[in-house]
Enzyme design. Structure first.
Site, PDB file in Angstrom:
ATOM      1  N   MET A   6      40.846  55.298  35.470  1.00  0.00           N
ATOM      2  CA  MET A   6      40.989  54.382  36.599  1.00  0.00           C
ATOM      3  C   MET A   6      41.973  53.295  36.191  1.00  0.00           C
ATOM      4  O   MET A   6      41.718  52.546  35.241  1.00  0.00           O
ATOM      5  CB  MET A   6      39.627  53.766  36.939  1.00  0.00           C
ATOM      6  N   SER A  10      43.907  44.846  35.873  1.00  0.00           N
ATOM      7  CA  SER A  10      44.047  44.151  34.588  1.00  0.00           C
ATOM      8  C   SER A  10      44.214  45.100  33.424  1.00  0.00           C
ATOM      9  O   SER A  10      44.794  44.748  32.411  1.00  0.00           O
ATOM     10  CB  SER A  10      42.815  43.294  34.298  1.00  0.00           C
ATOM     11  N   ARG A  11      43.644  46.309  33.535  1.00  0.00           N
ATOM     12  CA  ARG A  11      43.593  47.203  32.380  1.00  0.00           C
ATOM     13  C   ARG A  11      43.199  48.598  32.832  1.00  0.00           C
ATOM     14  O   ARG A  11      42.945  48.826  34.017  1.00  0.00           O
ATOM     15  CB  ARG A  11      42.606  46.649  31.344  1.00  0.00           C
ATOM     16  N   TYR A 125      39.437  53.531  55.907  1.00  0.00           N
ATOM     17  CA  TYR A 125      40.736  53.178  56.483  1.00  0.00           C
ATOM     18  C   TYR A 125      41.826  53.482  55.455  1.00  0.00           C
ATOM     19  O   TYR A 125      41.575  53.441  54.249  1.00  0.00           O
ATOM     20  CB  TYR A 125      40.762  51.726  56.979  1.00  0.00           C
ATOM     21  N   GLY A 129      41.219  50.534  48.925  1.00  0.00           N
ATOM     22  CA  GLY A 129      41.435  50.811  47.500  1.00  0.00           C
ATOM     23  C   GLY A 129      40.584  51.989  47.043  1.00  0.00           C
ATOM     24  O   GLY A 129      39.390  52.055  47.357  1.00  0.00           O
ATOM     25  N   ILE A 130      41.208  52.894  46.275  1.00  0.00           N
ATOM     26  CA  ILE A 130      40.490  54.069  45.788  1.00  0.00           C
ATOM     27  C   ILE A 130      39.354  53.653  44.844  1.00  0.00           C
ATOM     28  O   ILE A 130      38.307  54.309  44.784  1.00  0.00           O
ATOM     29  CB  ILE A 130      41.462  55.077  45.102  1.00  0.00           C
ATOM     30  N   ASP A 131      39.517  52.531  44.131  1.00  0.00           N
ATOM     31  CA  ASP A 131      38.439  52.056  43.247  1.00  0.00           C
ATOM     32  C   ASP A 131      37.200  51.695  44.062  1.00  0.00           C
ATOM     33  O   ASP A 131      36.067  51.982  43.673  1.00  0.00           O
ATOM     34  CB  ASP A 131      38.906  50.877  42.381  1.00  0.00           C
ATOM     35  N   ASP A 151      32.136  44.728  43.378  1.00  0.00           N
ATOM     36  CA  ASP A 151      32.962  45.005  42.204  1.00  0.00           C
ATOM     37  C   ASP A 151      33.591  43.697  41.741  1.00  0.00           C
ATOM     38  O   ASP A 151      34.482  43.157  42.390  1.00  0.00           O
ATOM     39  CB  ASP A 151      34.038  46.051  42.543  1.00  0.00           C
ATOM     40  N   THR A 154      39.289  42.001  38.771  1.00  0.00           N
ATOM     41  CA  THR A 154      40.385  41.070  38.981  1.00  0.00           C
ATOM     42  C   THR A 154      40.250  40.455  40.376  1.00  0.00           C
ATOM     43  O   THR A 154      40.282  39.240  40.543  1.00  0.00           O
ATOM     44  CB  THR A 154      41.736  41.813  38.894  1.00  0.00           C
TER      45      THR A 154
END
Ligand SMILES: Nc1ncnc2c1ncn2[C@@H]1O[C@H](COP(=O)(O)OP(=O)(O)OP(=O)(O)O)[C@@H](O)[C@H]1O
Ligand SMILES: CC(C)(CO)[C@@H](O)C(=O)NCCC(=O)O
Ligand SMILES: [K+]
Length: 281
Positions: A6, A10-11, A125, A129-131, A151, A154
């Site tokens: 993923m 940030s990382r 939609y 975001g996929i996360d 979540d 960031t």
């Protein structure tokens, strides 16, 4: 065996899987094109260790308990075999919310990119975001729908789905680190401030604590309000929290709103729980 990656803001967040079993998970900083090439050449878990692990020690398999149990046993049984028999390059499932970082991985030959189309939730939609989709899907798979995911990365996001696996919606705001960085970066007098381990006092009499109080108490009130509103609509719903700041936030919540803190599911690997049950590998 396969790797889940993923790409966060940030990382990088990594998961090593055997089938649907998540064996271990860890974070690194972004990687250069050169390291990506080395990764593609890995033939054993030891190789992997030496390539991806230059920022921190390769993690032990997940502890026994919860959803980790079967996978770890399966993993251990086949450990020696797995060490010898890595497919090279190791299959990689990649999800990203940072397009510029995704580009580095185009050269990796055995990569599948997870998109919203691979997430079996309805009502998504196109620019979600996929996360967020993966974390919500993962949490719902393990603890059931309806589900609200917080979540704390960031950006801090709320993302909820109803009992029909249908996205209700959510919200996006600057995460804890970003709020402090913005205050320090966009003002003439405010300093850089670390996140305190414990909830600070509300009425501060120095600048650092005033910033900590302002950001943290306001965020806690916001979380409380979002969760309370969600429970009004979905009284039976679980609420799960993930992301790099989850532990700090839970500590603060524990002091300020213990009832909410105690009712949250705290799970660092929600995104990987979602990634393992996509139908693309
Ligand atoms: N080693 C670390 N590097 C960066 N952030 C860290 C680290 N350890 C804890 N954090 C905290 O985690 C937060 C970032 O969370 P996370 O790692 O989930 O973000 P991310 O990589 O942007 O992922 P996402 O885009 O999924 O939110 C930062 O606000 C920071 O306070
Ligand atoms: C909100 C973030 C930055 C959280 O990582 C990410 O999910 C993202 O870039 N989302 C796209 C916008 C949206 O989710 O509506
Ligand atoms: K983020």
């Amino acid at each position: 065996m396969w790797l889940g990656l993923m790409i966060g803001n940030s990382r990088l967040h990594w998961g090593l899987f055997v089938g649907e079993g998540l064996c271990c998970a860890w974070d690194t900083s972004y990687l250069s094109a050169d390291v990506v090439r080395q990764l593609a050449g890995c033939r054993t878990v030891e190789d992997l260790r030496s390539v991806i692990n230059y920022t921190r020690s390769f993690p032990a398999p997940l502890p026994k308990g919860g959803w980790g149990v079967e996978m770890c046993d399966n993993y251990k049984e086949n450990w020696d075999e797995n060490l010898q028999s890595l497919i090279s390059p190791l299959p990689l499932v990649l999800a990203s919310v940072v397009p510029s970082e995704t580009a580095v991985w185009q050269s990796y030959l055995n990569v599948r990119i997870a998109t919203l189309n691979n997430v079996p939730l309805s009502g998504l939609y196109p620019t979600l975001g996929i996360d967020r989709a993966l974390a919500l899907w993962g949490a719902g798979q393990v603890w059931g729908f309806p589900m609200l995911v917080i979540d704390a990365g960031t950006a801090l996001t709320f993302t909820g789905a109803d009992c029909n696996d249908n996205l209700v919606g959510g919200a996006i705001l600057p995460g804890l680190g970003l709020q402090f960085a913005t205050l320090a970066g966009k003002t003439g007098q405010l300093p850089s401030v670390d996140l305190p381990e414990q909830l600070p006092r509300r009425y501060a009499v120095n600048t650092q604590e005033a910033m900590q109080s302002g950001v943290i108490y306001t965020l806690l009130a916001g979380i409380k309000d979002f969760v309370a509103a969600w429970w009004q609509d979905f009284p039976e719903s679980n609420v799960a929290i993930t992301g790099g700041d989850r532990t700090l936030l839970i500590n603060y919540l524990q002091s300020q709103f213990p009832k909410i803190a105690n009712s949250l599911i705290v799970e660092p690997n929600l995104i990987f729980l979602g990634m393992r049950s996509l139908t693309l590998h």
